[in-house]
Design a protein around this motif. Sequence first.
Motif, PDB file in Angstrom:
ATOM      1  N   TRP A  61      -7.036  23.242  43.407  1.00 34.40           N
ATOM      2  CA  TRP A  61      -6.207  23.366  42.062  1.00 34.40           C
ATOM      3  C   TRP A  61      -7.250  23.570  41.026  1.00 34.40           C
ATOM      4  O   TRP A  61      -6.852  24.597  40.346  1.00 34.40           O
ATOM      5  N   ASN A  62      -8.426  23.004  41.167  1.00 33.93           N
ATOM      6  CA  ASN A  62      -9.548  22.928  39.871  1.00 33.93           C
ATOM      7  C   ASN A  62     -10.839  22.976  40.535  1.00 33.93           C
ATOM      8  O   ASN A  62     -11.188  21.459  40.643  1.00 33.93           O
ATOM      9  N   PHE A  99     -13.151  19.229  40.995  1.00 28.15           N
ATOM     10  CA  PHE A  99     -13.419  18.958  42.172  1.00 28.15           C
ATOM     11  C   PHE A  99     -15.202  18.618  42.343  1.00 28.15           C
ATOM     12  O   PHE A  99     -15.595  17.701  42.789  1.00 28.15           O
ATOM     13  N   SER A 148      -3.613  14.187  44.371  1.00 25.70           N
ATOM     14  CA  SER A 148      -4.933  14.070  45.211  1.00 25.70           C
ATOM     15  C   SER A 148      -6.017  13.466  44.493  1.00 25.70           C
ATOM     16  O   SER A 148      -6.689  12.650  45.061  1.00 25.70           O
ATOM     17  N   LYS A 207      -7.320  19.654  48.331  1.00 22.03           N
ATOM     18  CA  LYS A 207      -6.178  19.899  47.435  1.00 22.03           C
ATOM     19  C   LYS A 207      -6.612  20.119  46.058  1.00 22.03           C
ATOM     20  O   LYS A 207      -6.300  20.863  45.168  1.00 22.03           O
ATOM     21  N   VAL A 208      -7.937  19.176  45.832  1.00 21.30           N
ATOM     22  CA  VAL A 208      -8.412  19.206  44.332  1.00 21.30           C
ATOM     23  C   VAL A 208      -9.205  20.490  44.219  1.00 21.30           C
ATOM     24  O   VAL A 208      -9.015  21.187  43.026  1.00 21.30           O
ATOM     25  N   TRP A 209      -9.602  20.916  45.366  1.00 22.04           N
ATOM     26  CA  TRP A 209     -10.565  22.377  45.199  1.00 22.04           C
ATOM     27  C   TRP A 209      -9.545  23.518  44.964  1.00 22.04           C
ATOM     28  O   TRP A 209      -9.974  24.375  44.284  1.00 22.04           O
ATOM     29  N   ARG A 226       0.573  23.739  42.864  1.00 19.74           N
ATOM     30  CA  ARG A 226      -0.863  23.610  43.155  1.00 19.74           C
ATOM     31  C   ARG A 226      -1.399  22.481  42.357  1.00 19.74           C
ATOM     32  O   ARG A 226      -2.319  21.582  42.466  1.00 19.74           O
ATOM     33  N   GLU A 227      -1.023  22.650  40.862  1.00 21.25           N
ATOM     34  CA  GLU A 227      -1.384  21.558  40.009  1.00 21.25           C
ATOM     35  C   GLU A 227      -1.283  20.228  40.256  1.00 21.25           C
ATOM     36  O   GLU A 227      -2.005  19.417  40.188  1.00 21.25           O
ATOM     37  N   GLY A 256      -3.025  19.003  43.072  1.00 20.34           N
ATOM     38  CA  GLY A 256      -4.262  18.627  42.899  1.00 20.34           C
ATOM     39  C   GLY A 256      -4.424  17.254  42.139  1.00 20.34           C
ATOM     40  O   GLY A 256      -5.545  16.645  42.447  1.00 20.34           O
ATOM     41  N   ASP A 290      -7.888  14.523  50.162  1.00 20.25           N
ATOM     42  CA  ASP A 290      -7.947  15.016  48.920  1.00 20.25           C
ATOM     43  C   ASP A 290      -8.606  16.084  48.300  1.00 20.25           C
ATOM     44  O   ASP A 290      -8.367  16.757  47.473  1.00 20.25           O
TER      45      ASP A 290
END
Length: 217
Positions: free
Chosen positions: A188-189, A193, A123, A184-186, A116-117, A120, A181
């Motif tokens: 991850w972190n 985001f 992305s 995926k950023v959401w 996931r990291e 993220g 993108d």
Amino acid sequence: MFERITRREEADLFVAWIAISFAFAIIFLRDTGKVSPLLALTFLGVSLLTVGIGFILHEMAHKYVAIKYGYWAEFRKDNIMLVVAVALAALVGVVFAAPGATVIYTNSADGRGLSREENGKISASGPIVNLVLCIPFTAILILGGQGSTYTSSIVTMIGMIGLQVNAMIAAFNMLPVSVLDGKKVWAWNKPVFIVLIAAAFGALVLSFYPATLSSLL
């Protein structure tokens, strides 16, 4: 670096670049309320330059961050979405810039999947590149605005369109929906985001108020 771009990827990037440039050129031409061959060619030329820089560097950021993590990645165009992008620009006056995606290939043989990291960060790299590109295009916009010659007008147009295109690409891709993108950023972190989507939409809003930009710098 560029030797890692395959022939097929080159072709896909080229087709997507041309199609999205046409879509943006149509939008900017519609906004003027004027239609002339010279103006149309001018907007197309500026769009090819600015969209080429913003779109290609966005996708290359995804590609090379993925390669950094040990994966292979290639951009693949989506013919249907390219047609939709041009059609929406012509008929509705909206750019739906989803010309394809950088596909990441993992090696299932070693049992290592995309975390996931990693997903993220890969992305986030694309919108970050577009936000960084907003800086030099803002400088070009302000530089061009200091003169009144034809050349300075072209420079101003390059700066304005370059800023708006990169802000649009960043903002659109940071939406936390579908395969964009932002989703995926959401995942991850969330703080990253929030910072990125706020910066993207902030840049987009400011790009339509050049006088405000000038006063801030």
